[in-house]
Design an enzyme around this catalytic site. Structure first.
Site, short mmCIF file in Angstrom:
data_model
loop_
_atom_site.label_atom_id
_atom_site.label_comp_id
_atom_site.label_asym_id
_atom_site.label_seq_id
_atom_site.Cartn_x
_atom_site.Cartn_y
_atom_site.Cartn_z
N GLU A 1 8.39 10.58 2.35
CA GLU A 1 7.32 11.52 2.66
C GLU A 1 7.83 12.72 3.45
O GLU A 1 7.31 13.84 3.30
CB GLU A 1 6.20 10.77 3.39
CG GLU A 1 5.50 9.80 2.44
CD GLU A 1 4.55 8.84 3.12
OE1 GLU A 1 3.40 8.75 2.71
OE2 GLU A 1 4.99 8.16 4.09
N GLU B 1 5.06 0.79 0.56
CA GLU B 1 4.06 0.32 1.52
C GLU B 1 3.16 -0.78 0.96
O GLU B 1 2.79 -1.72 1.68
CB GLU B 1 3.21 1.50 2.02
CG GLU B 1 3.86 2.33 3.11
CD GLU B 1 4.83 3.38 2.60
OE1 GLU B 1 5.26 4.22 3.39
OE2 GLU B 1 5.18 3.34 1.39
#
Length: 254
Positions: free
Chosen positions: A108, A128
Site C-alpha cells: 500500500e 490481510e
C-alpha cells in the site's frame, strides 16, 4: 529524523530509505514518523523535484510491525494514514523502488507512489484476508484504479502475491529491473523527471492523479488554477527562451 528512515538529497531528488532490514522494514511508529518527516522535507524544499521511496536490505516493506502493534504502537499518522504516507502522498512525484517483498501495508505504500520500479524478483501482495483483516491502507481503493477489476479482486480476495513481471504486464510496475538494480533504475527515471521544470512537474502530477476521479468538465475546471500558475511563472518564459535559443533551460522553480 528516526534512524529507521534514511534520507539523501541531491540533484533535485530525495531518496527516502526505510532502514529496518532486521524487521524486513516493517513499519513501527518511529518509522512512520520518519517517513512523514522526510516527505515534509521533500515538499518544503524548492531544490527538490521528485522523491524515491525504497527499503534497505533487499526488502521494500513487509507492512505493519505486528510486534510493535502489540506493544501499543500505532503506525498511523493523523491526517496521513499508515506509514505517514498513504492518505496524503506528496504533491511532488514519488517513485517506489522495490526489491523483494512489498507486502500488506508495504504494498500500500508502493501504491501511494506515482511510479514503481521493481526488481524482477519482487513480489506484491495484500494477504490481510488470510489473517482475518482488511487491507485498509489504500490497497483496496487504489488497486482497481490501476489493475483490471477482476485481477484486483482476485488479489484482494485470495491474498496471493503478484509477481513483478505480472505487475508490469498489467501496468502496475513501470520498469522491471534486474535484482539489486531497482534503486539505480529509479534514480535514472527520477533524473529524467528532475530535469524538467519543477512547477510544471508538480502541476502535471496533480492533474494526472486527479483525472482518475474527475469527469472531463471537472478536470478542465480543476486544472485551470494549476495551469495558470505555471503559465505565469518565470520558468515558462525560460522554457520558451531556451527553446528559441537552442540551449538547455535554467529552471528556478518560480
Amino acid at each position: 529524523m528516526a534512524d529507521t528512515v534514511l534520507t539523501e538529497f541531491g540533484d533535485g531528488v530525495a531518496v527516502i530509505t526505510i532502514n529496518r532490514p532486521e524487521a524486513r522494514n516493517a513499519i513501527d511508529r518511529a518509522t512512520a514518523e520518519g517517513i512523514a518527516a522526510a516527505v515534509d522535507e521533500l515538499e518544503s524544499r524548492s531544490d527538490l523535484v521528485i522523491g524515491i521511496l525504497t527499503g534497505a536490505g533487499g526488502t521494500f516493506c513487509s507492512g505493519m510491525d505486528l510486534k510493535a502493534f502489540v506493544r501499543g504502537e500505532n503506525p498511523m499518522i493523523r491526517g496521513r494514514g499508515f506509514g505517514g504516507l498513504v492518505e496524503r502522498p506528496p504533491t511532488k512525484p514519488l517513485i517506489a523502488a522495490v526489491e523483494g517483498w512489498a507486502l500488506a501495508g508495504g504494498f500500500e505504500l508502493a501504491l501511494s507512489a506515482d511510479l514503481i520500479v521493481a526488481s524482477r524478483a519482487a513480489k506484491f501482495g495484500i494477504p490481510e484476508v488470510k489473517r482475518g483483516l482488511v487491507a485498509a491502507a489504500g490497497g483496496l481503493l487504489r488497486l482497481p484504479k490501476t489493475l483490471p477489476y477482476q485481477l484486483a479482486m482476485q488479489i484482494a480476495l485470495t491474498g496471493e502475491p503478484l509477481s513483478a513481471e505480472d505487475a508490469h504486464r498489467h501496468g502496475l510496475v513501470n520498469i522491471v529491473s534486474e535484482p539489486g538494480a531497482a534503486l539505480t533504475d529509479a534514480r535514472e527515471l527520477a533524473a529524467q523527471i528532475a530535469g524538467n521544470a519543477p512547477l510544471a512537474v508538480r502541476a502535471t502530477k496533480q492533474i494526472v492523479a486527479g483525472a482518475v476521479r474527475w469527469t472531463d468538465a471537472e478536470g478542465f475546471a480543476a486544472q485551470g488554477a494549476a495551469v495558470a500558475e505555471v503559465l505565469a511563472s518565470q520558468d515558462a518564459q525560460e522554457g520558451a527562451r531556451a527553446f528559441a535559443e537552442k540551449r538547455a533551460p535554467r529552471w528556478q522553480g518560480r
